[in-house]
Design an enzyme around this catalytic site. Structure first.
Site, PDB file in Angstrom:
ATOM      1  CB  CYS A  61       0.050  -4.381  -8.411  1.00 47.13           C
ATOM      2  SG  CYS A  61       1.443  -4.047  -7.333  1.00 47.13           S
ATOM      3  CB  CYS A  64       0.021  -6.020  -5.155  1.00 47.92           C
ATOM      4  SG  CYS A  64       0.170  -4.240  -5.394  1.00 47.92           S
TER       5      CYS A  64
END
Length: 141
Positions: A61, A64
């Site tokens: 991600c 993230c």
């Protein structure tokens, strides 16, 4: 190759406990790698009136990874708050239990109950909610 991967992934101590403290920079963010270890921590937290910020993320991600340094900064700044990190692919049962559908998702817990949530890499929103929920109510004398 296995010992190389073990050194990258936390080594034997982590494998036995299912918990890794990201030690490269002494981060206060605790990564959980075992559903049972997370459950134990979660159950213990129900007894305390302490804010816990759970970062649900994934290795793949981008957002993230983008917000991770900010989360580490907040963990260092707000030492009265616990910060946990859970990889949704590794502990999908925990992520499902919290209804996580997008990454990153930050779930703010107090005494085992969700008090707030931030979906996305929204640093300012996350910090405002941490400040809001970490405050202990002041009682009139």
């Amino acid at each position: 190759m296995g010992s190389f991967l073990s050194s990258l992934l936390g080594g034997p101590a982590e494998a036995s406990t299912g918990v890794a403290v990201e030690s490269s920079d002494q981060s206060r963010v605790v990564a959980f790698h075992s559903s049972s270890r997370w459950q134990l921590h979660f159950n213990e937290s129900k007894e305390l009136n302490k804010l816990i910020v759970v970062d649900f993320a994934a290795a793949w991600c981008g957002p993230c990874k983008f917000i991770e340094p900010a989360v580490k900064e907040m963990a260092a700044k707000y030492t009265d708050v616990d910060f946990a990190k859970i990889d949704v692919d590794e502990l999908s049962d925990v992520a499902q239990g919290f209804g996580v559908q997008a990454m990153p998702t930050f779930v703010l817990l107090k005494q085992g109950k969700e008090v707030d949530r931030v979906i996305g890499a929204k640093k300012d929103e996350l910090e405002k909610k941490i400040v809001k929920h970490r405050e202990v109510p002041k009682f009139a004398a």
